[in-house]
Write an enzyme that holds these catalytic residues in place. Structure first.
Site, mmCIF file in Angstrom:
data_model
loop_
_atom_site.group_PDB
_atom_site.id
_atom_site.type_symbol
_atom_site.label_atom_id
_atom_site.label_comp_id
_atom_site.label_asym_id
_atom_site.label_seq_id
_atom_site.Cartn_x
_atom_site.Cartn_y
_atom_site.Cartn_z
ATOM 1 N N ASP A 106 44.692 47.779 36.823
ATOM 2 C CA ASP A 106 44.660 47.513 38.259
ATOM 3 C C ASP A 106 46.090 47.631 38.795
ATOM 4 O OD1 ASP A 106 43.251 46.643 40.608
ATOM 5 O OD2 ASP A 106 43.851 44.584 40.230
ATOM 6 N N ASP A 162 34.315 40.854 34.476
ATOM 7 C CA ASP A 162 33.577 39.643 34.860
ATOM 8 C C ASP A 162 33.715 39.309 36.332
ATOM 9 O OD1 ASP A 162 36.416 38.915 34.383
ATOM 10 O OD2 ASP A 162 35.703 36.918 34.932
HETATM 11 P P1 IMP Z 1 46.454 44.206 36.329
HETATM 12 O O1 IMP Z 1 47.496 43.408 35.607
HETATM 13 O O2 IMP Z 1 46.543 44.027 37.829
HETATM 14 O O3 IMP Z 1 46.418 45.653 35.939
HETATM 15 O O4 IMP Z 1 45.082 43.505 36.001
HETATM 16 C C1 IMP Z 1 44.245 43.888 35.027
HETATM 17 C C2 IMP Z 1 43.226 42.806 34.785
HETATM 18 O O5 IMP Z 1 42.695 42.272 36.008
HETATM 19 C C3 IMP Z 1 42.051 43.392 34.049
HETATM 20 O O6 IMP Z 1 42.223 43.300 32.665
HETATM 21 C C4 IMP Z 1 40.900 42.574 34.563
HETATM 22 O O7 IMP Z 1 40.745 41.407 33.766
HETATM 23 C C5 IMP Z 1 41.289 42.145 35.943
HETATM 24 N N1 IMP Z 1 40.660 43.012 36.964
HETATM 25 C C6 IMP Z 1 41.273 43.918 37.743
HETATM 26 N N2 IMP Z 1 40.402 44.514 38.570
HETATM 27 C C7 IMP Z 1 39.195 43.993 38.291
HETATM 28 C C8 IMP Z 1 37.859 44.226 38.809
HETATM 29 O O8 IMP Z 1 37.600 45.059 39.702
HETATM 30 N N3 IMP Z 1 36.864 43.474 38.256
HETATM 31 C C9 IMP Z 1 37.083 42.553 37.274
HETATM 32 N N4 IMP Z 1 38.303 42.318 36.756
HETATM 33 C C10 IMP Z 1 39.350 43.023 37.266
#
Ligand code: IMP
Ligand code: MG
Length: 185
Positions: A106, A162
């Site tokens: 994300d 989730d």
């Molecule tokens: P990042 O550090 O922002 O890349 O976040 C990644 C983590 O956020 C993932 O491993 C997910 O656990 C959570 N996440 C990000 N987007 C989503 C989504 O659309 N649905 C569910 N979990 C998400």
């Protein structure tokens, strides 16, 4: 907790194309790591269904390990830029070919933090396999070596992802209907 049908806006990736893509990734990884010296690292908990299916599609010998990280800011749906290890690996990864398996990239902060931390342990190689990518949301550069699907900036659930810890078991990836399941803040 409601049944998933009550919070589902639309199915984004049906089970069949999802499984087909996981098989393709497994074939590609098998070709890239022919020597039986691969270690898959699953980032708990979202990476579990993906890693299990991916592992069954990899035809060369490989091992598995697990780790968990927490983004600072408990309960937030978005990560905040740093992560801490809450469950560390069992294995010493020095000299191993490591492939990190994640559900979704994300902002990129979680995986970037994990990569930085694992690099200090001197694996022979360190690559990333993600089921989903939301490129519009990226805040920090992350090299994704194997990717299932690039998706739009929507909150999704199912196949490991989730909604407040529910629905990870679903065999498809669906978009949340935010009018029925609003963010907690
Ligand atoms: P990042 O550090 O922002 O890349 O976040 C990644 C983590 O956020 C993932 O491993 C997910 O656990 C959570 N996440 C990000 N987007 C989503 C989504 O659309 N649905 C569910 N979990 C998400
Ligand atoms: Mg996750």
């Amino acid at each position: 907790m409601q049944n998933y049908q009550d919070v589902l806006a639309e199915v984004l990736i049906e089970s069949e194309p999802l499984q087909a893509r996981v098989k393709e990734l497994g074939a590609q990884i098998s070709a890239d790591y022919p020597d039986g010296d691969l270690l898959l690292i699953c980032i708990l908990r979202g990476g579990v269904p993906f890693m299990v299916d991916l592992s069954r599609s990899i035809t060369t010998p490989h091992r598995m390990d697990f780790m968990a990280v927490a983004s600072y800011g408990v309960g937030a749906r978005e990560s905040t830029g740093s992560a801490r290890v809450t469950l560390d690996l069992k294995m010493d990864i020095r000299g191993l070919h490591v492939l990190l398996v994640e559900d979704i990239i994300d902002s990129g902060h979680t995986i970037a933090a994990v990569l930085n931390m694992l690099k200090t342990r001197e694996p022979k190689s360190l690559k990333v396999c993600a089921l989903l990518d939301k490129p519009e949301r990226r805040e920090t550069h992350v090299p994704i070596d194997y990717l299932g699907f690039s998706i739009p900036n929507k909150f999704v659930f199912g196949y490991g992802l989730d909604l407040d810890e529910y629905y990870r078991n679903l065999p498809f990836v669906g978009v949340v209907d935010l009018s029925k399941y609003p963010p907690s803040k």
